[in-house]
Design a protein around this motif. Structure first.
Motif, PDB file in Angstrom:
ATOM      1  N   THR A 306       0.829  -1.207   0.000  1.00  0.00           N
ATOM      2  CA  THR A 306       0.000   0.000   0.000  1.00  0.00           C
ATOM      3  C   THR A 306       0.860   1.252   0.000  1.00  0.00           C
ATOM      4  N   ALA A 307       0.229   2.343  -0.342  1.00  0.00           N
ATOM      5  CA  ALA A 307       0.798   3.677  -0.173  1.00  0.00           C
ATOM      6  C   ALA A 307      -0.267   4.538   0.488  1.00  0.00           C
ATOM      7  N   GLU A 308       0.070   5.145   1.599  1.00  0.00           N
ATOM      8  CA  GLU A 308      -0.898   5.953   2.336  1.00  0.00           C
ATOM      9  C   GLU A 308      -0.352   7.358   2.578  1.00  0.00           C
ATOM     10  N   VAL A 309      -1.246   8.329   2.497  1.00  0.00           N
ATOM     11  CA  VAL A 309      -0.927   9.704   2.865  1.00  0.00           C
ATOM     12  C   VAL A 309      -1.168   9.840   4.362  1.00  0.00           C
ATOM     13  N   ASN A 310      -0.114  10.074   5.118  1.00  0.00           N
ATOM     14  CA  ASN A 310      -0.230  10.195   6.577  1.00  0.00           C
ATOM     15  C   ASN A 310      -0.435  11.625   7.043  1.00  0.00           C
ATOM     16  N   GLY A 311      -0.097  12.572   6.192  1.00  0.00           N
ATOM     17  CA  GLY A 311      -0.275  13.979   6.536  1.00  0.00           C
ATOM     18  C   GLY A 311       0.039  14.843   5.331  1.00  0.00           C
ATOM     19  N   ILE A 312      -0.652  15.955   5.214  1.00  0.00           N
ATOM     20  CA  ILE A 312      -0.438  16.860   4.082  1.00  0.00           C
ATOM     21  C   ILE A 312      -0.720  18.276   4.540  1.00  0.00           C
ATOM     22  N   GLY A 313       0.058  19.224   4.043  1.00  0.00           N
ATOM     23  CA  GLY A 313      -0.166  20.605   4.460  1.00  0.00           C
ATOM     24  C   GLY A 313       0.602  21.599   3.601  1.00  0.00           C
ATOM     25  N   SER A 334       3.589   6.752   3.733  1.00  0.00           N
ATOM     26  CA  SER A 334       4.099   5.475   4.222  1.00  0.00           C
ATOM     27  C   SER A 334       3.711   4.383   3.236  1.00  0.00           C
ATOM     28  N   PHE A 335       4.591   3.408   3.087  1.00  0.00           N
ATOM     29  CA  PHE A 335       4.392   2.308   2.159  1.00  0.00           C
ATOM     30  C   PHE A 335       4.506   0.999   2.930  1.00  0.00           C
ATOM     31  N   ARG A 336       3.421   0.234   2.991  1.00  0.00           N
ATOM     32  CA  ARG A 336       3.468  -1.102   3.558  1.00  0.00           C
ATOM     33  C   ARG A 336       3.892  -2.059   2.454  1.00  0.00           C
ATOM     34  N   LEU A 337       4.889  -2.875   2.752  1.00  0.00           N
ATOM     35  CA  LEU A 337       5.515  -3.723   1.744  1.00  0.00           C
ATOM     36  C   LEU A 337       5.256  -5.191   2.041  1.00  0.00           C
ATOM     37  N   VAL A 338       5.195  -6.000   0.990  1.00  0.00           N
ATOM     38  CA  VAL A 338       4.966  -7.435   1.157  1.00  0.00           C
ATOM     39  C   VAL A 338       6.192  -8.200   0.672  1.00  0.00           C
ATOM     40  N   ALA A 339       6.179  -9.507   0.918  1.00  0.00           N
ATOM     41  CA  ALA A 339       7.316 -10.348   0.568  1.00  0.00           C
ATOM     42  C   ALA A 339       7.700 -10.154  -0.892  1.00  0.00           C
ATOM     43  N   GLY A 340       9.000 -10.040  -1.112  1.00  0.00           N
ATOM     44  CA  GLY A 340       9.523  -9.819  -2.452  1.00  0.00           C
ATOM     45  C   GLY A 340       9.852  -8.374  -2.747  1.00  0.00           C
ATOM     46  N   GLN A 341       9.347  -7.446  -1.939  1.00  0.00           N
ATOM     47  CA  GLN A 341       9.658  -6.036  -2.132  1.00  0.00           C
ATOM     48  C   GLN A 341      10.886  -5.648  -1.312  1.00  0.00           C
ATOM     49  N   ASP A 342      11.728  -4.832  -1.910  1.00  0.00           N
ATOM     50  CA  ASP A 342      12.962  -4.378  -1.276  1.00  0.00           C
ATOM     51  C   ASP A 342      12.810  -2.902  -0.925  1.00  0.00           C
ATOM     52  N   PRO A 343      12.909  -2.527   0.349  1.00  0.00           N
ATOM     53  CA  PRO A 343      12.745  -1.117   0.725  1.00  0.00           C
ATOM     54  C   PRO A 343      13.694  -0.177  -0.009  1.00  0.00           C
ATOM     55  N   ASP A 344      14.914  -0.621  -0.288  1.00  0.00           N
ATOM     56  CA  ASP A 344      15.849   0.234  -1.022  1.00  0.00           C
ATOM     57  C   ASP A 344      15.348   0.505  -2.433  1.00  0.00           C
ATOM     58  N   HIS A 345      14.798  -0.517  -3.071  1.00  0.00           N
ATOM     59  CA  HIS A 345      14.237  -0.337  -4.407  1.00  0.00           C
ATOM     60  C   HIS A 345      13.037   0.604  -4.365  1.00  0.00           C
ATOM     61  N   ILE A 346      12.191   0.448  -3.338  1.00  0.00           N
ATOM     62  CA  ILE A 346      11.023   1.316  -3.211  1.00  0.00           C
ATOM     63  C   ILE A 346      11.460   2.767  -3.026  1.00  0.00           C
ATOM     64  N   GLU A 347      12.463   2.998  -2.209  1.00  0.00           N
ATOM     65  CA  GLU A 347      12.944   4.374  -2.003  1.00  0.00           C
ATOM     66  C   GLU A 347      13.422   4.981  -3.321  1.00  0.00           C
ATOM     67  N   LYS A 348      14.204   4.238  -4.089  1.00  0.00           N
ATOM     68  CA  LYS A 348      14.695   4.765  -5.368  1.00  0.00           C
ATOM     69  C   LYS A 348      13.545   5.034  -6.328  1.00  0.00           C
ATOM     70  N   ALA A 349      12.575   4.119  -6.357  1.00  0.00           N
ATOM     71  CA  ALA A 349      11.440   4.293  -7.266  1.00  0.00           C
ATOM     72  C   ALA A 349      10.624   5.526  -6.900  1.00  0.00           C
ATOM     73  N   VAL A 350      10.403   5.741  -5.598  1.00  0.00           N
ATOM     74  CA  VAL A 350       9.619   6.886  -5.150  1.00  0.00           C
ATOM     75  C   VAL A 350      10.374   8.177  -5.441  1.00  0.00           C
ATOM     76  N   ARG A 351      11.655   8.206  -5.185  1.00  0.00           N
ATOM     77  CA  ARG A 351      12.445   9.415  -5.472  1.00  0.00           C
ATOM     78  C   ARG A 351      12.371   9.775  -6.960  1.00  0.00           C
ATOM     79  N   THR A 352      12.511   8.785  -7.813  1.00  0.00           N
ATOM     80  CA  THR A 352      12.451   9.046  -9.257  1.00  0.00           C
ATOM     81  C   THR A 352      11.072   9.535  -9.657  1.00  0.00           C
TER      82      THR A 352
END
Length: 467
Positions: A306-313, A334-352
């Motif tokens: 998942t991807a959730e918006v925890n706060g916005i302003g 915040s991103f809830r991740l499941v088996a097979g997902q790599d947090p480092d990969h998620i960070e790079k993908a989100v930054r891009t």
């Protein structure tokens, strides 16, 4: 008449029930609140108390391990069988803050038995579920006539879980040689209900970030400049709107790369659980479900990322109007991740992805916090089957399967030790973790003892080649 192994275990537990509950109550009286500096000495006292009790139980090695924060407890009891699998039990001895004025009926650190329930902070989360292993291993020895456990048994009981485990991974990495194990048993979890005993097979991971957007160097007049320069508040709204597609799937490219999909058998097992969606919605204080198309509610919260918006302003937040183009805006994700997902990969993908979404004239900064990896044990894993059989003997019911939608430090043990993580918990939703009047069902607590007593022999018999 000779006793069966199961009846011998139950007889031993019943014989020692009062002493077990008395010892647990003594431990619960120690207010080991890791989040409050004024209780630092109590957290240390809790660790010392547990180490002493584990020595009394029979563990030949018991140590209190200091960290830059609160201490952890390590204990070890080798089997006399050199081929026995090595099993590490994880739990925590720190507790959430609690005070009578929070809504407790009695002092949260003065245990009270009402009916068949033991009320106190930590009764279920997590002192009760840690402590049942002490009587469990003794019942195991008594029923089998052994002088050492059938497995090489280790315990690691953390002191900072309720504060986010800030030093836990460093501790595990530093003490890796001590903690090496073939399997990890996490006793910091629960079951579906009193009538439906379950085993959890996985937890989601977590990645979190804060994104700051900057436009003009200061707030500027919306009449003189609005419509002619980029507005960071508008940009952050567009960014959030682009986070999901029309099917509620996360729209960040590469987000789903490598994930372990649910098997049809897992989907069938989830569907067998007595899930009342309307009741669940009342607990969620919501009026409708929402999420990724093609998946049930349980699948969404247990097995989908998942991807959730925890706060916005951004911009003016006071009474009335202030007609400006604000200089900045922000969003927390915040991103809830499941088996097979790599947090480092998620960070790079989100930054891009973020960089590609923003217009010229809006610069940004992204800060990611420490990530937690997901963990998952396949249904056919032999160690998981041992947990299921041990619970089945204790509860005398079919054991069903769940997952946990949240995240925790168990994944660090899986990651660093390269060992499967199994979950053994007996708490039920009504126990009120983190809430006033937290309790544990005494009958279920003793079922945890019984499960623990059966588990070590089952693992030794059926997973001997794991070591």
């Amino acid at each position: 008449m000779s006793k069966t192994p199961d009846s011998a275990v139950r007889a031993y537990i019943e014989q020692h029930r009062a002493a077990f509950l008395g010892d647990l109550a003594e431990w619960l009286r120690i207010p080991s609140v890791s989040a409050q500096p004024e209780h630092a000495a109590d957290v240390r006292r809790s660790a010392d108390w547990l180490a002493a009790k584990l020595r009394e139980t029979g563990f030949p090695t018991c140590e209190v391990w200091s960290t830059p924060g609160a201490p952890a407890v390590f204990a070890e009891w080798p089997s006399d069988d050199p081929r026995a699998p090595v099993v590490l039990v994880y739990g925590h001895h720190d507790v959430q803050p609690a005070a009578r004025e929070d809504g407790w009926d009695t002092d949260p650190f003065e245990p009270v038995v009402r009916g068949n329930r033991l009320h106190a902070r930590g009764a279920a989360d997590d002192k009760g579920q840690v402590f049942f292993h002490t009587l469990g291993v003794r019942a195991h020895l008594a029923a089998t006539g052994r002088t050492t456990p059938a497995v090489h048994l280790k315990l690691l009981i953390e002191g900072e879980e309720e504060s986010g485990s800030p030093h836990f991974r460093d501790l595990v990495e530093a003490r890796k040689d001590w903690l090496t194990a073939d399997a990890v048993i996490v006793s910091d979890t629960g079951m579906w209900s009193e009538d439906t005993p379950t085993v959890c097979t996985g937890m989601r991971g977590l990645a979190e970030c804060e994104i700051q957007l900057y436009g003009p160097d200061q707030d500027i007049h919306s009449g003189s400049f609005g419509g002619a320069v980029p507005n960071p508040a508008t940009a952050v709204a567009r960014l959030v709107a682009a986070l999901h597609d029309e099917h509620a799937r996360v729209a960040v490219p590469g987000f789903y790369e490598g994930i372990t999909e649910l098997t049809e058998r897992e989907r069938e097992l989830f569907a067998e659980l007595p899930f009342d969606e309307e009741r669940w919605l009342r607990t969620a204080r919501s009026t409708a479900t929402h999420g990724e198309s093609g998946h049930t509610t349980l699948e969404r919260v247990w097995a989908r990322p998942t991807a959730e918006v925890n706060g916005i302003g951004g911009g003016y937040q006071g009474p009335g109007n202030k007609t400006i183009v604000p200089s900045s805006a922000m969003v927390k994700l915040s991103f809830r991740l499941v088996a097979g997902q790599d947090p480092d990969h998620i960070e790079k993908a989100v930054r891009t992805w973020v960089a590609e979404q923003l217009p010229a004239g809006v610069r940004h900064e992204i800060t990611f916090g420490a990530a937690t990896r997901p963990c998952l044990t396949p249904l056919d894993h032999p160690a998981l089957q041992s947990v299921v059989r041990a619970m089945g003997r204790a509860f005398e019911k079919e054991i069903r399967f769940t997952r946990e939608g949240g995240s925790g430090p168990a994944a660090d043990l899986q990651d660093v030790l390269a060992a499967p993580v199994l979950f053994l918990g007996i708490s039920v939703p009504s126990d009120g973790w983190h809430a006033p009047n937290e309790k544990v069902e005494i009958d279920l607590l003793l079922k945890g003892v019984e499960t623990s007593a059966h588990l070590w022999g089952d693992l030794a018999r059926n997973w001997r080649d794991a070591h």
